[in-house]
Design an enzyme around this catalytic site. Structure first.
Site, PDB file in Angstrom:
ATOM      1  N   ILE A   1     -13.128  -0.356  -5.531  1.00 14.17           N
ATOM      2  CA  ILE A   1     -13.637  -1.020  -6.729  1.00 14.17           C
ATOM      3  C   ILE A   1     -12.492  -1.477  -7.632  1.00 14.17           C
ATOM      4  O   ILE A   1     -12.535  -2.570  -8.218  1.00 14.17           O
ATOM      5  CB  ILE A   1     -14.600  -0.079  -7.483  1.00 14.17           C
ATOM      6  CG1 ILE A   1     -15.886   0.104  -6.656  1.00 14.17           C
ATOM      7  CG2 ILE A   1     -14.929  -0.616  -8.873  1.00 14.17           C
ATOM      8  CD1 ILE A   1     -16.834   1.158  -7.189  1.00 14.17           C
TER       9      ILE A   1
ATOM     10  N   ASN B   1       1.733   4.237   3.527  1.00 12.36           N
ATOM     11  CA  ASN B   1       1.608   3.407   4.720  1.00 12.36           C
ATOM     12  C   ASN B   1       3.017   3.192   5.264  1.00 12.36           C
ATOM     13  O   ASN B   1       3.856   2.582   4.606  1.00 12.36           O
ATOM     14  CB  ASN B   1       0.947   2.066   4.362  1.00 12.36           C
ATOM     15  CG  ASN B   1       0.634   1.224   5.575  1.00 12.36           C
ATOM     16  OD1 ASN B   1       1.412   1.167   6.518  1.00 12.36           O
ATOM     17  ND2 ASN B   1      -0.507   0.546   5.552  1.00 12.36           N
TER      18      ASN B   1
ATOM     19  N   SER C   1       0.818  -1.208   0.000  1.00 10.98           N
ATOM     20  CA  SER C   1       0.000   0.000   0.000  1.00 10.98           C
ATOM     21  C   SER C   1       0.853   1.260   0.000  1.00 10.98           C
ATOM     22  O   SER C   1       1.871   1.321   0.689  1.00 10.98           O
ATOM     23  CB  SER C   1      -0.911   0.026   1.233  1.00 10.98           C
ATOM     24  OG  SER C   1      -1.856  -1.008   1.190  1.00 10.98           O
TER      25      SER C   1
ATOM     26  N   LYS D   1     -12.427  -6.543   6.427  1.00 14.16           N
ATOM     27  CA  LYS D   1     -13.833  -6.835   6.717  1.00 14.16           C
ATOM     28  C   LYS D   1     -14.619  -7.139   5.447  1.00 14.16           C
ATOM     29  O   LYS D   1     -15.393  -8.106   5.393  1.00 14.16           O
ATOM     30  CB  LYS D   1     -14.476  -5.669   7.463  1.00 14.16           C
ATOM     31  CG  LYS D   1     -15.933  -5.930   7.823  1.00 14.16           C
ATOM     32  CD  LYS D   1     -16.540  -4.768   8.589  1.00 14.16           C
ATOM     33  CE  LYS D   1     -18.010  -5.034   8.905  1.00 14.16           C
ATOM     34  NZ  LYS D   1     -18.632  -3.912   9.635  1.00 14.16           N
ATOM     35  N   LEU D   2     -14.440  -6.324   4.423  1.00 15.20           N
ATOM     36  CA  LEU D   2     -15.156  -6.544   3.171  1.00 15.20           C
ATOM     37  C   LEU D   2     -14.801  -7.904   2.582  1.00 15.20           C
ATOM     38  O   LEU D   2     -15.672  -8.634   2.100  1.00 15.20           O
ATOM     39  CB  LEU D   2     -14.823  -5.422   2.182  1.00 15.20           C
ATOM     40  CG  LEU D   2     -15.473  -5.508   0.804  1.00 15.20           C
ATOM     41  CD1 LEU D   2     -16.998  -5.526   0.915  1.00 15.20           C
ATOM     42  CD2 LEU D   2     -15.012  -4.335  -0.067  1.00 15.20           C
TER      43      LEU D   2
ATOM     44  N   TYR E   1      -1.485  -9.821   2.520  1.00 12.75           N
ATOM     45  CA  TYR E   1      -1.476  -8.486   3.118  1.00 12.75           C
ATOM     46  C   TYR E   1      -1.356  -8.673   4.620  1.00 12.75           C
ATOM     47  O   TYR E   1      -1.528  -9.778   5.140  1.00 12.75           O
ATOM     48  CB  TYR E   1      -2.757  -7.733   2.743  1.00 12.75           C
ATOM     49  CG  TYR E   1      -2.685  -6.240   2.937  1.00 12.75           C
ATOM     50  CD1 TYR E   1      -1.844  -5.455   2.149  1.00 12.75           C
ATOM     51  CD2 TYR E   1      -3.468  -5.609   3.901  1.00 12.75           C
ATOM     52  CE1 TYR E   1      -1.778  -4.081   2.324  1.00 12.75           C
ATOM     53  CE2 TYR E   1      -3.408  -4.238   4.082  1.00 12.75           C
ATOM     54  CZ  TYR E   1      -2.562  -3.475   3.293  1.00 12.75           C
ATOM     55  OH  TYR E   1      -2.503  -2.117   3.471  1.00 12.75           O
TER      56      TYR E   1
END
Length: 249
Positions: free
Chosen positions: A182, A40, A37, A209-210, A204
């Site tokens: 998306i 970060n 990422s 959560k998704l 990762y």
């Protein structure tokens, strides 16, 4: 979730799989897609070096996934002008790429196997997967809300990271930032189709959560049987069991 300890001569890494199917993919160790990422602080040169060294030792093949141009949307949502946001993202992704290339070269990986979301913008497999995600986003209220919730957490996380005081996250901010979610989701549900590999694990350092909801078949969007998710942490830290509530960019 299944938790394992993988030991090397230099570093211990702890892994946690999202589902039993993910664990079966892990056992075969054919391919891993390492997610990095931007913006970060975890992803320093040293950390990326250790992470990729571990990945190359443990898997037959390693690819690296970096953010695409959509990462600029999060910065724009917090008030950064469009042009400046794009420049900041290009600079940060270039830094991530440089560290990843150096690590892959040092440990016998292939520096050509570094990709951004944007690299696949015109690829048929990626475009079809993105259309699948977008269709669910517009047709399924609970999926849309889950994506927007993730964007909300990302906005607040980025604001905290830059010591910005955000009084309210508006609907416009969410709609702008959600483009990153998306753009990333195709790599969570069907990266093998995009990369042309038999199977893979997206690796990762945190739960998502998704992703957990997708793995429980709560939405029309489904994780393919040859796709897995793997949480990776160094032995002296804990893989957090709580659902991810911090920024991914």
């Amino acid at each position: 979730m299944t938790e394992l300890i993988m030991e090397s001569k230099h570093q211990l890494f702890k892994t946690e799989t999202l589902t039993q199917n993910c664990n079966e993919i892990l056992k075969r160790r054919r391919h891993v897609l390492v997610g990095i990422s931007p913006f970060n602080s975890r992803f320093s040169e040293d950390y990326i070096h250790r992470l990729i060294a571990w990945a190359v030792r443990e898997f037959q093949s390693v690819s690296v996934l970096l953010a695409g141009k959509e990462a600029a949307n999060l910065l724009e949502a917090l008030g950064t002008p469009h042009g400046k946001a794009e420049r900041k993202v290009r600079k940060e992704v270039s830094r991530n790429r440089r560290f990843a290339e150096k690590a892959l070269e040092a440990h016998g990986g292939n520096p050509e196997d570094i990709h951004t979301f944007s690299d696949f913008a015109n690829q048929t497999a990626y475009r079809n997967l993105r259309m699948e995600v977008e269709a669910a986003f517009f047709d399924q209220t609970h999926f849309r809300n889950a994506c927007l919730e993730m964007s909300h957490a990302a906005i607040l996380g980025r604001a905290r990271g830059t010591r910005m005081d955000v009084v309210e996250v508006s609907a416009d901010m969410l709609e702008l930032a959600v483009e990153y979610v998306i753009a990333e989701l195709p790599f969570f549900i069907a990266a093998p189709d995009i990369l042309g590999v038999e199977e893979t694990l997206l690796a990762y350092h945190r739960p998502w959560k998704l992703g957990e909801q997708i793995s429980r078949n709560e939405f029309a969007v489904k994780m393919r049987p040859n796709q897995g998710y793997l949480m990776v942490s160094e032995a002296d830290e804990r893989v957090e069991s709580k659902s991810m509530q911090e920024e991914r960019v």
